[in-house]
Design a protein around this motif. Sequence first.
Motif, PDB file in Angstrom:
ATOM      1  N   LYS A 160      34.144  23.450  19.297  1.00 16.72           N
ATOM      2  CA  LYS A 160      32.800  23.288  18.725  1.00 16.72           C
ATOM      3  C   LYS A 160      32.686  23.974  17.365  1.00 16.72           C
ATOM      4  N   ASP A 215      25.993  24.327  24.638  1.00 14.86           N
ATOM      5  CA  ASP A 215      26.716  25.605  24.566  1.00 14.86           C
ATOM      6  C   ASP A 215      28.193  25.437  24.919  1.00 14.86           C
ATOM      7  N   ASP A 216      28.921  26.555  24.879  1.00 18.99           N
ATOM      8  CA  ASP A 216      30.345  26.488  25.217  1.00 18.99           C
ATOM      9  C   ASP A 216      30.672  27.197  26.531  1.00 18.99           C
ATOM     10  N   TYR A 274      25.106  24.841  19.819  1.00 17.88           N
ATOM     11  CA  TYR A 274      25.709  24.495  18.535  1.00 17.88           C
ATOM     12  C   TYR A 274      24.907  23.345  17.917  1.00 17.88           C
ATOM     13  N   LEU A 328      36.687  25.394  24.500  1.00 17.91           N
ATOM     14  CA  LEU A 328      35.488  24.661  24.110  1.00 17.91           C
ATOM     15  C   LEU A 328      34.821  25.319  22.904  1.00 17.91           C
ATOM     16  N   ARG A 329      34.819  26.643  22.863  1.00 20.33           N
ATOM     17  CA  ARG A 329      34.235  27.350  21.715  1.00 20.33           C
ATOM     18  C   ARG A 329      35.002  27.021  20.439  1.00 20.33           C
TER      19      ARG A 329
END
Length: 303
Positions: free
Chosen positions: A280, A269-270, A120, A276-277
């Motif tokens: 972000k 990243d996630d 991200y 977490l995704r």
Amino acid sequence: MIDFKPFRLEDRALYNDFLFNCGERGCEYSFVNLYLWGRQQAAVVNGQLLFFSQFNRRSVYLFPIGPGDIRTAVDAVIEDAAQRGIPCRLTGLLHDDCANLERLYPGRFRYHFDRDSFDYIYDINDLADLKGRKFQKKRNHLNRFRQNHPDCRLIPVTEENIPMVREFVRRWYETRLEENPHADYLMEQAAIEKALCHWQALDMEGLILLDGDTPLAITMGSLLSADTFDIHFEKALDIADGAYAAINQGFAATLREKYPNLRWLNREDDMGLEGLRKAKLSYCPDHMIEKNWSCLLEDCYDY
């Protein structure tokens, strides 16, 4: 076989000469990440930097970088894998890498789109200022935190206060393991401890969010390239609602002031984790670094 060598602290400047001149790359190419995580090794072959490492208990090769001939480098990797008796598996490939690989080796590789490893990438001004309607909720969250913690301040991580960081990290993991005794944090704990032990040699930078003398959050990172800073670790106490938002915004503002040419923050990243995704994505990334894996068809390798 290629004479791969483990990453050494004294190799950092040489390595960054490759990295800082190869265009945008994912966080797996960060010298700090390569040094901190697992068994990472590298070798220079005809002007290309080659990598060999372990990922999920599998031997893999990061896609080579450098000004040399890419076909010579990939040929060397294919031969090395054959000599080791392992599948030839390349990771960290960008879209153009896949296109080049297919052009050089038509029909010999298959490709795997790896969404869980996408990085991200955020405009540093977005995270430092939180301007506009898309960040209205973030600003409100941050303002509530500041109202509830009027004595909070940010201080840089230094050699002198690393014991405080170490104790905070210990408490953070202790709390997480109480919530989920079966969680596996060993690799991350080892990586953070290694970062703290070699803080200056790695050119690490970080902040501690303090409420009085009590740390509520910590963040750590390093330069990934001339215009990109990589956030390696960020931890906050759940009891301090808004601490993540505060240290996220504070670190972005601090880095922007220190590095006027800095444009991007890579928040990595996630790992495919839904929470977490969502977190972000909520910070509206400018773009993502899309990554792929590839392997030789003749290896009949199952991802």
